[in-house]
Design a protein around this motif. Structure first.
Motif, PDB file in Angstrom:
ATOM      1  N   ASP A  87     -78.571  29.571 -33.130  1.00  0.00           N
ATOM      2  CA  ASP A  87     -78.821  28.457 -34.034  1.00  0.00           C
ATOM      3  C   ASP A  87     -78.139  28.726 -35.372  1.00  0.00           C
ATOM      4  O   ASP A  87     -77.718  27.812 -36.073  1.00  0.00           O
ATOM      5  N   ARG A  88     -78.063  30.012 -35.716  1.00  0.00           N
ATOM      6  CA  ARG A  88     -77.525  30.409 -37.015  1.00  0.00           C
ATOM      7  C   ARG A  88     -76.817  31.744 -36.852  1.00  0.00           C
ATOM      8  O   ARG A  88     -77.245  32.584 -36.057  1.00  0.00           O
ATOM      9  N   VAL A  89     -75.756  31.934 -37.591  1.00  0.00           N
ATOM     10  CA  VAL A  89     -75.004  33.186 -37.568  1.00  0.00           C
ATOM     11  C   VAL A  89     -74.971  33.749 -38.990  1.00  0.00           C
ATOM     12  O   VAL A  89     -74.717  33.015 -39.948  1.00  0.00           O
ATOM     13  N   VAL A  90     -75.268  35.035 -39.079  1.00  0.00           N
ATOM     14  CA  VAL A  90     -75.278  35.734 -40.366  1.00  0.00           C
ATOM     15  C   VAL A  90     -74.142  36.744 -40.363  1.00  0.00           C
ATOM     16  O   VAL A  90     -74.036  37.549 -39.435  1.00  0.00           O
ATOM     17  N   PHE A  91     -73.288  36.696 -41.362  1.00  0.00           N
ATOM     18  CA  PHE A  91     -72.214  37.677 -41.475  1.00  0.00           C
ATOM     19  C   PHE A  91     -72.583  38.683 -42.556  1.00  0.00           C
ATOM     20  O   PHE A  91     -72.775  38.314 -43.721  1.00  0.00           O
ATOM     21  N   GLY A  95     -74.534  30.556 -41.633  1.00  0.00           N
ATOM     22  CA  GLY A  95     -74.367  29.138 -41.345  1.00  0.00           C
ATOM     23  C   GLY A  95     -74.515  28.878 -39.861  1.00  0.00           C
ATOM     24  O   GLY A  95     -74.878  29.780 -39.095  1.00  0.00           O
ATOM     25  N   THR A  96     -74.229  27.662 -39.452  1.00  0.00           N
ATOM     26  CA  THR A  96     -74.261  27.345 -38.026  1.00  0.00           C
ATOM     27  C   THR A  96     -73.085  28.059 -37.362  1.00  0.00           C
ATOM     28  O   THR A  96     -72.099  28.408 -38.033  1.00  0.00           O
ATOM     29  N   PRO A  97     -73.144  28.255 -36.036  1.00  0.00           N
ATOM     30  CA  PRO A  97     -72.003  28.870 -35.355  1.00  0.00           C
ATOM     31  C   PRO A  97     -70.708  28.088 -35.596  1.00  0.00           C
ATOM     32  O   PRO A  97     -69.652  28.688 -35.810  1.00  0.00           O
ATOM     33  N   GLU A  98     -70.797  26.763 -35.597  1.00  0.00           N
ATOM     34  CA  GLU A  98     -69.597  25.950 -35.807  1.00  0.00           C
ATOM     35  C   GLU A  98     -68.977  26.273 -37.166  1.00  0.00           C
ATOM     36  O   GLU A  98     -67.775  26.453 -37.298  1.00  0.00           O
ATOM     37  N   GLN A  99     -69.848  26.330 -38.192  1.00  0.00           N
ATOM     38  CA  GLN A  99     -69.329  26.581 -39.536  1.00  0.00           C
ATOM     39  C   GLN A  99     -68.743  27.992 -39.654  1.00  0.00           C
ATOM     40  O   GLN A  99     -67.623  28.169 -40.142  1.00  0.00           O
ATOM     41  N   ILE A 100     -69.492  28.989 -39.201  1.00  0.00           N
ATOM     42  CA  ILE A 100     -69.034  30.373 -39.376  1.00  0.00           C
ATOM     43  C   ILE A 100     -67.761  30.641 -38.573  1.00  0.00           C
ATOM     44  O   ILE A 100     -66.821  31.272 -39.059  1.00  0.00           O
TER      45      ILE A 100
END
Ligand code: ADP
Ligand code: MG
Length: 237
Positions: free
Chosen positions: A201-205, A215-220
């Motif tokens: 649902d969300r990816v953290v870098f 952000g969302t996977p699409e955004q990241i």
């Protein structure tokens, strides 16, 4: 996590981490080796003591003196890169024993629960095997069943496929996808970018002990804002 900080000696490994994970959410944490991903998971699970800041579970500080850490560790289980099975116990015993010792579950009920979970990860043919008779992928599927057996609310995965031969990876990722669809909350440290993109649902870098971007996977993956994120992801495209 609120302003979470972890220092080893004079090395600040986590700096001011603020991260909220909601019930049922799948959050992947990506970042280079040494950026503090494992330390973050180990702090969440209290395998390491945070230096400062706080971690709230259902609004309660896990650092409060009267907080029930044993119960919390069952509710926030961990799956390690190196499996961490009990090598002297059989597959079935690995999944039964923690239920009996930690949750005080009736042994017959614990066994029934273990058999069901081992079935869902296709490890039922191996219930009497010892861990050293299994492949890495099989061990990791047992470790997932063992974590599930504690009726967790959240599972923390620390690079669960990094120690596996390539042909074993998909079975473990499939077991994790099945779990994600049960509504369990999952925090996953991984270098499997396609998997992170599909499941999260969300990816953290993370970069150098801070959350550089989330952000969302699409955004990241499609349009990372930060240069450090772009530079990191370039290696995977
Ligand atoms: P990652 O999982 O992103 O590769 P880690 O959290 O394992 O990163 O490590 C982050 C940094 O913290 C590294 O520089 C590592 O050497 C250091 N570190 C991790 N654990 C300890 C420890 N127990 N004692 C001292 N330094 C540590
Ligand atoms: Mg690590």
């Amino acid at each position: 996590m609120q302003n979470l900080k972890k220092v080893f000696g004079d090395h600040e490994v986590l700096t001011d981490i603020n991260l909220t994970v909601n019930a049922g959410e799948i959050v992947s944490i990506i970042g280079r080796s040494g950026s503090g991903k494992s330390t973050l998971l180990r702090n969440i699970n209290l395998l390491e003591q945070p230096t400062s800041g706080d971690i709230l579970f259902h609004g309660n500080s896990v650092l409060a003196p009267d907080f029930d850490i044993t119960h919390y560790r069952a509710k926030a289980g961990m799956v390690f890169q190196s499996f961490n099975l009990f090598n002297n116990l059989t597959v079935l015993e690995n999944v039964v024993t923690p239920q009996v010792t930690v949750l005080k579950r009736d042994p017959a009920e614990a066994k029934q629960h273990a058999l069901e979970l081992l079935n869902t990860v296709n490890m039922d043919p191996f219930i009497n095997a010892k861990p050293d008779q299994l492949s890495g992928g099989q061990k990791q599927r047992v470790a997932i069943a063992r974590a599930e057996a504690m009726d967790p609310e959240v599972l923390l995965f620390d690079e669960p496929t990094s120690a596996l031969d390539p042909e074993m990876v998909d079975d473990v990722l499939a077991a994790m996808s099945n779990l994600a669809h049960t509504g369990l909350t999952m925090i996953i440290v991984t270098h499997e970018m396609a998997f992170a993109r599909d499941i999260s649902d969300r990816v953290v870098f993370m970069n150098d002990g801070v959350i550089a971007e989330e952000g969302t996977p699409e955004q990241i993956f499609n349009a990372p804002h930060e240069e450090v994120t772009q530079a990191f992801l370039k290696r995977y495209l």
